[in-house]
Motif scaffolding. Structure first.
Motif, PDB file in Angstrom:
ATOM      1  N   TYR A 268      37.194  19.124   5.425  1.00 45.58           N
ATOM      2  CA  TYR A 268      36.902  19.823   4.175  1.00 45.58           C
ATOM      3  C   TYR A 268      36.360  18.858   3.130  1.00 45.58           C
ATOM      4  CZ  TYR A 268      37.516  23.247   0.418  1.00 45.58           C
ATOM      5  OH  TYR A 268      37.296  24.129  -0.618  1.00 45.58           O
ATOM      6  N   ARG A 272      32.922  20.064   1.424  1.00 53.59           N
ATOM      7  CA  ARG A 272      33.037  20.720   0.122  1.00 53.59           C
ATOM      8  C   ARG A 272      32.403  19.849  -0.955  1.00 53.59           C
ATOM      9  NH1 ARG A 272      33.142  23.479  -4.065  1.00 53.59           N
ATOM     10  NH2 ARG A 272      35.045  24.378  -4.982  1.00 53.59           N
ATOM     11  N   LYS A 273      31.578  20.471  -1.790  1.00 53.45           N
ATOM     12  CA  LYS A 273      30.928  19.726  -2.876  1.00 53.45           C
ATOM     13  C   LYS A 273      31.393  20.248  -4.223  1.00 53.45           C
ATOM     14  CE  LYS A 273      26.753  18.308  -0.425  1.00 53.45           C
ATOM     15  NZ  LYS A 273      25.268  18.294  -0.419  1.00 53.45           N
ATOM     16  N   ALA A 274      31.533  19.319  -5.165  1.00 50.80           N
ATOM     17  CA  ALA A 274      31.863  19.661  -6.546  1.00 50.80           C
ATOM     18  C   ALA A 274      31.236  18.610  -7.457  1.00 50.80           C
ATOM     19  CB  ALA A 274      33.376  19.698  -6.746  1.00 50.80           C
ATOM     20  N   PHE A 275      30.733  19.047  -8.582  1.00 47.81           N
ATOM     21  CA  PHE A 275      30.067  18.136  -9.528  1.00 47.81           C
ATOM     22  C   PHE A 275      28.946  17.357  -8.841  1.00 47.81           C
ATOM     23  CE2 PHE A 275      34.509  18.634 -10.851  1.00 47.81           C
ATOM     24  CZ  PHE A 275      34.320  19.241 -12.094  1.00 47.81           C
ATOM     25  N   GLY A 276      28.295  18.015  -7.886  1.00 45.54           N
ATOM     26  CA  GLY A 276      27.101  17.450  -7.277  1.00 45.54           C
ATOM     27  C   GLY A 276      27.339  16.458  -6.154  1.00 45.54           C
ATOM     28  N   LYS A 277      28.572  16.328  -5.683  1.00 39.50           N
ATOM     29  CA  LYS A 277      28.840  15.373  -4.607  1.00 39.50           C
ATOM     30  C   LYS A 277      29.987  15.877  -3.734  1.00 39.50           C
ATOM     31  CE  LYS A 277      29.640  12.242  -7.702  1.00 39.50           C
ATOM     32  NZ  LYS A 277      29.943  10.965  -8.377  1.00 39.50           N
ATOM     33  N   ILE A 279      33.567  16.157  -2.219  1.00 40.64           N
ATOM     34  CA  ILE A 279      34.824  15.810  -2.868  1.00 40.64           C
ATOM     35  C   ILE A 279      35.483  14.601  -2.187  1.00 40.64           C
ATOM     36  CG2 ILE A 279      35.205  18.175  -3.669  1.00 40.64           C
ATOM     37  CD1 ILE A 279      37.375  18.423  -1.492  1.00 40.64           C
ATOM     38  N   PHE A 282      35.493  11.437  -4.156  1.00 45.23           N
ATOM     39  CA  PHE A 282      36.379  11.253  -5.302  1.00 45.23           C
ATOM     40  C   PHE A 282      37.587  10.399  -4.902  1.00 45.23           C
ATOM     41  CE2 PHE A 282      34.808  15.698  -6.588  1.00 45.23           C
ATOM     42  CZ  PHE A 282      33.663  15.157  -7.164  1.00 45.23           C
ATOM     43  N   GLY A 343      42.352  23.009  -2.558  1.00 44.88           N
ATOM     44  CA  GLY A 343      42.367  23.812  -3.774  1.00 44.88           C
ATOM     45  C   GLY A 343      42.787  25.237  -3.480  1.00 44.88           C
TER      46      GLY A 343
END
Length: 387
Positions: A268, A272-277, A279, A282, A343
């Protein structure tokens, strides 16, 4: 010091892993668990056809042999997908095959072990009593009175998993009240579930729903002498070696769950991408995954060490307790972080993180609470009993 599996063990692991991927994908486990009170007979059939009920049973009784290590490899690989549904296999393997194999008579072994190996006999456990929990001995109120040709049982058992579909219950009862210590005067019975006077009431619970657990009521249930396991009055002494095996089984189940959590979390985090990248880029997510991987390594080392001690006949009671404690707490922490990584989807029944958490939260409580495990470990260093 060699930490590698033998060629035979590695080959068995790889075979089971391929079989699980092909026959028991996580989507099937989710589907079976979603049925809640409907026992997964189709899972039983898959395990039976694969011959897994014969693992740990001598070839002379129709089994495939295999020591504790082989059994734990199987448990780990099954649990990676099945989670708590592992006990569709584990209950009969532990309560039936292990118990009869250790202290059954030659006649009992000849009668029951071939049936268990063939997957033609389901077995449940009846140890816990209402109001007892971990205090099995102190709460023991189920009694068995000797009569001509057998015994008459009266009492109640709680949390007897799969007893509503089992053929027999491995049941502990008090047969002698006039004893110096409460662990004396206990006897093991192999009780047919179709016995007159036996009632079964399914319980609502958080996890392992499809396996089902029940309150079992015994009203003048007759059990013949040939279904007494071992010597009457000495059941607790016989049970002690199998209790280590149960804790090792819990360790294997929890390790398999951590395997499943880790592979889902990594997959995952990559997709899964968030804020353009992704996750997985992070730092917080990377730390979560690093923690899960570290718990996996820790539990694996403990599991294989304790399995080796048990299979070589060495004392491992303290180590088995340590394994059970660390494995159950690590599996719950791993699943909780898995939910955090996914999430909202981690909370969804469409994914497995919530199932891993629900199925393994109970293992911090049973078969013995982790608080009691810590007491036992401390006592092994010569500290006085705290209860």
């Amino acid at each position: 010091m060699d930490f590698n599996l033998t060629e035979e063990q590695a080959a068995f692991r790889d075979m089971v892993r391929r079989w699980v991927d092909n026959e028991l994908p996580k989507s099937l486990s989710r589907e079976l668990e979603a049925r809640e009170k409907e026992y997964p007979f189709e899972l039983w059939e898959k395990l039976r056809e694969a011959g897994f009920f014969g693992i740990g049973i001598d070839e002379e009784y129709g089994g495939q042999g295999g020591d504790v290590m082989i059994q734990m490899i199987l448990a780990r690989e099954l649990s990676r997908s099945l989670g708590g549904l592992l006990w569709v296999w584990g209950l009969t393997s532990f309560a039936g095959a292990k118990s009869i194999g250790l202290y059954g008579t030659d006649e009992q072994k000849a009668e029951f072990l071939p049936k268990i190996a063939a997957g033609d006999c389901r077995v449940s456990i009846g140890f816990t009593e209402p109001g007892g929990g971990t205090d099995v001995l102190g709460a023991m109120s189920t009694t068995a009175k000797k009569v001509d040709g057998g015994w008459v049982l009266n009492g109640e058992k709680m949390w007897s998993s799969a007893s509503h579909v089992a053929d027999y219950i491995l049941l502990l009862a008090r047969t002698d009240k006039d004893v110096e210590k409460r662990h004396q005067g206990l006897t093991l019975f192999f009780v047919p579930t179709k016995s007159e006077g036996m009632e079964n009431h399914l319980l609502e619970k958080l996890g392992m729903r499809a396996v089902g657990s029940s309150r079992v009521v015994l009203n003048d249930v007759f059990v013949p002498d040939n279904l007494v396991l071992g010597e009457p009055g000495n059941a607790w002494y016989m049970l002690l070696p199998t209790l280590n095996n149960e804790r090792i089984m819990v360790g294997a189940q929890c390790l398999g769950a951590i395997d499943g959590v880790l592979e889902d979390a990594v997959d995952y985090a990559k997709q899964r991408k968030a804020f353009g990248k992704p996750i997985g880029q992070f730092q917080a997510i990377q730390h979560y995954i690093a923690d899960i991987a570290t718990w996996q390594q820790q539990v694996e080392l403990m599991l294989y060490h304790v399995s080796w001690l048990q299979s070589t006949g060495q004392e491992c009671g303290v180590q088995a307790n340590m394994l059970k404690m660390v494995a159950s707490e690590s599996a719950v922490k791993a699943a909780d972080l898995g939910i955090q990584i996914l999430g909202g989807m981690g909370y969804s029944a469409e994914t497995d993180m919530q199932r891993y958490w629900r199925d393994h939260r109970i293992l911090r409580i049973t078969p013995i609470s982790n608080e009691m495990v810590r007491n036992s470990i401390a006592e092994s260093f010569g500290l006085p009993r705290s209860f």
